[in-house]
Write a protein that holds these residues in place. Structure first.
Motif, short mmCIF file in Angstrom:
data_model
loop_
_atom_site.label_atom_id
_atom_site.label_comp_id
_atom_site.label_asym_id
_atom_site.label_seq_id
_atom_site.Cartn_x
_atom_site.Cartn_y
_atom_site.Cartn_z
N SER A 132 -15.03 -30.66 -28.35
CA SER A 132 -15.67 -31.87 -28.85
C SER A 132 -16.52 -32.45 -27.73
O SER A 132 -16.24 -32.23 -26.54
N LYS A 133 -17.57 -33.13 -28.13
CA LYS A 133 -18.49 -33.71 -27.15
C LYS A 133 -19.10 -34.95 -27.78
O LYS A 133 -19.56 -34.91 -28.91
N PRO A 134 -19.11 -36.08 -27.05
CA PRO A 134 -19.78 -37.27 -27.58
C PRO A 134 -21.27 -36.98 -27.78
O PRO A 134 -21.90 -36.35 -26.93
N LEU A 135 -21.81 -37.43 -28.91
CA LEU A 135 -23.23 -37.20 -29.17
C LEU A 135 -24.10 -37.85 -28.09
O LEU A 135 -25.18 -37.35 -27.80
N SER A 136 -23.60 -38.91 -27.48
CA SER A 136 -24.38 -39.57 -26.42
C SER A 136 -24.54 -38.66 -25.21
O SER A 136 -25.45 -38.86 -24.40
N VAL A 192 -23.52 -44.10 -33.13
CA VAL A 192 -22.77 -44.74 -32.04
C VAL A 192 -21.30 -44.32 -32.13
O VAL A 192 -20.72 -44.30 -33.21
N ASN A 193 -20.73 -43.95 -31.01
CA ASN A 193 -19.32 -43.53 -30.92
C ASN A 193 -19.00 -42.31 -31.77
O ASN A 193 -17.88 -42.14 -32.22
N GLN A 194 -19.99 -41.46 -32.01
CA GLN A 194 -19.74 -40.23 -32.77
C GLN A 194 -19.55 -39.05 -31.83
O GLN A 194 -20.24 -38.94 -30.82
N ASP A 195 -18.61 -38.20 -32.16
CA ASP A 195 -18.37 -36.98 -31.42
C ASP A 195 -18.69 -35.79 -32.31
O ASP A 195 -18.42 -35.80 -33.50
N LEU A 196 -19.25 -34.76 -31.71
CA LEU A 196 -19.44 -33.48 -32.38
C LEU A 196 -18.17 -32.68 -32.13
O LEU A 196 -17.76 -32.50 -30.99
N MET A 197 -17.52 -32.25 -33.19
CA MET A 197 -16.27 -31.51 -33.07
C MET A 197 -16.43 -30.13 -33.69
O MET A 197 -17.02 -30.00 -34.76
N MET A 198 -15.90 -29.11 -32.99
CA MET A 198 -15.98 -27.75 -33.49
C MET A 198 -14.62 -27.07 -33.31
O MET A 198 -13.94 -27.28 -32.31
N GLU A 199 -14.27 -26.25 -34.28
CA GLU A 199 -13.08 -25.40 -34.20
C GLU A 199 -13.47 -24.00 -34.65
O GLU A 199 -14.22 -23.85 -35.61
N VAL A 200 -12.94 -23.01 -33.97
CA VAL A 200 -13.07 -21.63 -34.42
C VAL A 200 -11.71 -21.24 -34.97
O VAL A 200 -10.69 -21.36 -34.28
N ILE A 201 -11.68 -20.82 -36.21
CA ILE A 201 -10.44 -20.54 -36.92
C ILE A 201 -10.46 -19.11 -37.43
O ILE A 201 -11.48 -18.62 -37.91
#
Length: 105
Positions: free
Chosen positions: A89-93, A68-77
């Motif tokens: 970033s995108k909410p898992l929901s 609940v209320n989790q986001d998937l976050m990604m960065e390319v570095i």
């Protein structure tokens, strides 16, 4: 348990036009306040040397007590310079079970 498959990144734009990046993708789950869910839940792909179109084909698993209320976050570095080449970033929901593409802005 959430499993994430990173297949590839396409058309990366390096910060410096003369420098071809050594990209790495960093992924994490975060709660709604953008604080990482669990510090050791930050995971990274292997570095791909001198490419703007890296192929990773790597899978990651995340474990949280609640999604609940989790986001998937990604960065390319760029591993050489530390420059962030893209992030998303995108909410898992909002993530469907068969989601194929999450493009970086």
């Amino acid at each position: 348990r959430v499993e994430l498959w990173i297949l590839k990144v396409t058309a990366l734009k390096p910060r410096k036009a003369s420098q071809i990046p050594d990209p790495i993708v960093q992924v994490a789950l975060a709660n709604g306040s953008r604080t990482m869910c669990v510090r050791d839940q930050i995971q990274k792909t292997e570095v791909r040397m001198r490419t703007t179109d890296p192929v990773y084909n790597e899978t990651f698993a995340f474990h949280c007590t609640s999604l609940v209320n989790q986001d998937l976050m990604m960065e390319v570095i760029d591993e050489k310079s530390g420059d962030v080449l893209g992030e998303a970033s995108k909410p898992l929901s909002d993530v469907s079970l068969d989601m194929q593409d999450m493009s970086l802005p």
